[in-house]
Design a protein around this motif. Structure first.
Motif, PDB file in Angstrom:
ATOM      1  N   ARG A  10      50.027  27.142  -4.970  1.00 26.59           N
ATOM      2  CA  ARG A  10      50.298  26.366  -6.179  1.00 26.59           C
ATOM      3  C   ARG A  10      50.129  27.253  -7.402  1.00 26.59           C
ATOM      4  N   ASP A  11      51.084  27.138  -8.309  1.00 25.20           N
ATOM      5  CA  ASP A  11      50.996  27.713  -9.653  1.00 25.20           C
ATOM      6  C   ASP A  11      51.134  29.232  -9.712  1.00 25.20           C
ATOM      7  N   ARG A  12      51.419  29.908  -8.592  1.00 24.21           N
ATOM      8  CA  ARG A  12      51.589  31.369  -8.659  1.00 24.21           C
ATOM      9  C   ARG A  12      52.777  31.728  -9.539  1.00 24.21           C
ATOM     10  N   GLY A  14      54.037  29.666 -11.820  1.00 19.24           N
ATOM     11  CA  GLY A  14      54.010  28.853 -13.030  1.00 19.24           C
ATOM     12  C   GLY A  14      53.331  27.530 -12.769  1.00 19.24           C
ATOM     13  N   PRO A  15      52.860  26.871 -13.821  1.00 17.82           N
ATOM     14  CA  PRO A  15      52.193  25.570 -13.663  1.00 17.82           C
ATOM     15  C   PRO A  15      53.116  24.534 -13.019  1.00 17.82           C
ATOM     16  N   GLY A  16      52.575  23.810 -12.068  1.00 18.22           N
ATOM     17  CA  GLY A  16      53.339  22.755 -11.417  1.00 18.22           C
ATOM     18  C   GLY A  16      54.337  23.233 -10.389  1.00 18.22           C
ATOM     19  N   SER A  51      51.905  15.992 -10.046  1.00 19.39           N
ATOM     20  CA  SER A  51      51.493  17.279 -10.615  1.00 19.39           C
ATOM     21  C   SER A  51      52.476  18.391 -10.276  1.00 19.39           C
ATOM     22  N   ALA A 202      60.090  23.181 -16.412  1.00 16.08           N
ATOM     23  CA  ALA A 202      58.832  22.598 -16.887  1.00 16.08           C
ATOM     24  C   ALA A 202      58.970  22.020 -18.290  1.00 16.08           C
TER      25      ALA A 202
END
Length: 260
Positions: A10-12, A14-16, A51, A202
């Motif tokens: 998760r999130d590597r 980018g967020p989400g 999320s 995003a």
């Protein structure tokens, strides 16, 4: 399936961003039944996870996104029932409310191509190749829904070339056909392109994305539905001499001798 056959990050990028890596590089990331089962559960969970805004699928090792299915799994169950069960996983992937991206680095064939064509977007390295060379390898046939998804993404001409001539399509030709959003130099550039796509997504309206995906899904399903009598047709293929010879030759690491 070993604990490492699917890697989830998760999130590597980018967020989400939920990143799923097929991790069987010694088998060119061929899918096992256990992997399909795990992916099926993952899509069910992800569909409810607010999320997550982007799902990225990729293969480990730099040689393959995924090179089809683990053929020995077909010997343990009714082949048509198994294909139907796999197709339900594809449908769950295709129906995810999040934007799905196939990050392809290497060969993307068979079940791997089916997964990629059930994603919203595809990005590939320049050396990647796509196809369904099953007429030369296994002597089986695609379900109508998987066939039509390939046709929708690559167009009828390239789909016919993949299946009837058993040719693999280069990343450059896939890009020219609109099947991939970008053809990039290498794995580093692939990560950068996917991260850039994810960053743009995003900032976008989730309402717009989810509504658009719902509309496209509703329009595609009638066109891609199985034809009448297809299950009986596929059952004849999977119980016929060509598929039996294809499986035998594959497991023996020999070239199949299909009857003419």
């Amino acid at each position: 399936m070993t604990a490492d056959d699917l890697l989830i990050d998760r999130d590597r990028l980018g967020p989400g961003v939920l990143e799923v890596t097929f991790n069987r590089p010694e088998r060119r990331n061929a899918f096992t039944k256990a992997m399909y089962g795990e992916l099926r559960q993952l899509w069910e969970q992800t569909a409810e996870d607010r999320s997550v805004g982007v799902v990225v699928l990729r293969g480990a090792g730099g040689k393959a996104f995924a090179a089809g299915n683990e053929i020995s799994d077909f010997l343990e169950a009714d082949a048509v029932d198994y294909e139907n069960w796999i197709r339900e996983m594809f449908d769950r992937l295709w129906a995810l409310p999040q934007v799905t991206i196939a990050a392809v680095d290497g060969v993307c064939v068979g079940g791997g191509l089916a997964v990629a064509t059930h994603c919203d977007l595809r990005v590939a390295t320049a050396a990647s190749r796509f196809g369904y060379p099953i007429a030369r390898t296994l002597g089986n046939a695609l379900s109508g829904t998987v066939l039509y998804r390939c046709q929708a993404i690559f167009g009828e001409s390239l789909t016919r070339e993949m299946l009837l001539a058993s040719r693999l399509v280069s990343a450059d030709r896939a890009y020219a056909a609109g099947a991939i959003t970008a053809s990039v130099a290498d794995a580093t550039a692939l990560d950068a392109e996917v991260a850039d796509l994810a960053a743009g997504i995003a900032q976008a309206s989730r309402v717009t994305i989810e509504t658009t995906k719902h509309q496209l899904l509703a329009r595609s399903r009638p066109a891609e539905a199985s034809i009448e009598g297809e299950e009986a047709l596929l059952r004849e293929v999977y119980t016929g001499p060509d598929f039996n010879e294809g499986v035998r030759a594959f497991l023996a690491k020999e070239k199949p001798a299909f009857r003419r």
